[in-house]
Write an enzyme that holds these catalytic residues in place. Sequence first.
Site, PDB file in Angstrom:
ATOM      1  N   ASP A   1       9.123   3.177  -3.060  1.00 53.01           N
ATOM      2  CA  ASP A   1       7.844   3.030  -3.775  1.00 53.01           C
ATOM      3  C   ASP A   1       7.523   4.321  -4.533  1.00 53.01           C
ATOM      4  O   ASP A   1       7.381   5.380  -3.929  1.00 53.01           O
ATOM      5  CB  ASP A   1       6.734   2.733  -2.748  1.00 53.01           C
TER       6      ASP A   1
ATOM      7  N   SER B   1      -1.578  -2.890  -2.465  1.00 47.88           N
ATOM      8  CA  SER B   1      -1.836  -1.485  -2.790  1.00 47.88           C
ATOM      9  C   SER B   1      -3.189  -1.021  -2.231  1.00 47.88           C
ATOM     10  O   SER B   1      -3.414  -1.103  -1.025  1.00 47.88           O
ATOM     11  CB  SER B   1      -1.728  -1.297  -4.313  1.00 47.88           C
TER      12      SER B   1
ATOM     13  N   HIS C   1       6.803  -0.512  -6.183  1.00 46.25           N
ATOM     14  CA  HIS C   1       5.402  -0.679  -5.797  1.00 46.25           C
ATOM     15  C   HIS C   1       4.930  -2.075  -6.194  1.00 46.25           C
ATOM     16  O   HIS C   1       4.896  -2.406  -7.383  1.00 46.25           O
ATOM     17  CB  HIS C   1       4.531   0.392  -6.479  1.00 46.25           C
TER      18      HIS C   1
END
Length: 323
Positions: A267, A138, A295
């Site tokens: 996502d 991320s 995600h």
Amino acid sequence: MNFKPSFLLKNRHLQTVYASLFRRLPIKNFEIEKFRLSDGDFLECYWQKIDNHQKDTPIVILFHGLAGSYKSPYVQGTMQELKEAGFSSVVMHFRGCSGKENLKPRSYHSGDTQDAYEFINSVKKRYPQAKLFAVGFSLGANMLLKLLGERKSDCILSAAVAVSAPMLLDVCAAHMNKGFSKFYQKLLLKDLKRDLDKKYDKFPMQKLIHLKRSDIKKLKTFWAFDEAYTAPIHGFSSAQDYYTKSSSRQFLKFITIPTLIIHAKDDPFMPSDILPTHNEISPTIKLEISEYGGHVGFISGSLFHPEYWMEKRIVKFCKTFLE
């Protein structure tokens, strides 16, 4: 090694939150290093070395996501998988993320590559014979991709993996303020606002960022938070300036080391149009885009017997560079 979830695990939100809700990993005995930065601040780095760690044992440096830490299931799971495969690993906490407050009014952000660069170099000096790898998740993935592109052929890593990177930060910040994504935004902002509030005890924050302490609670979006704190404290003129300069997509064409980018089209943190086109990436990048995965999810197997595909994929990719 394409990712394919079972029917019940196709939901993007289930993929995203499953590990946090249902996965229980034992917290290992980490070797904690207090790493001094050149500006006088520090980072806490949590090492997990294999039992017979040698001077040439391969090392993987992990960069967590926004408000993540060594406690994040994806960090612990990956470190466990790496150890079983013969890699020592270390999670570099961004400033203030290990549970200990950092020493400056500033914090960390998606494009802040300097701290990671200093730490990677320090590890290389200590273990000159070891192959070094890096994995970012991320926010940590965006930072890592930017770092690789900035350093070009000066990069001392053997290979890297980026999972669920928000490669266009302004697009992602806008997306997080829509629909169910607002739920994730609210959760993450809660941690960020709590950490910012604590800084008012130690530093003249109102003077530094022109935000009253009582106004922190009014920051309801990433855009507002980054406009009020992230941008001014880190030397950007606005949130847009920060997003534009820190987005990693523009750096991908300069990456010279083998890099795997793992991303899911579903996502919930970002729309799939943040993904680069093939003419925006260097020949050393391998893009693995799946329809599902959420995600930082990528959980295969069944609902009651999950398999953490992402962690196995990371290890398999790194292993190809050990021959």
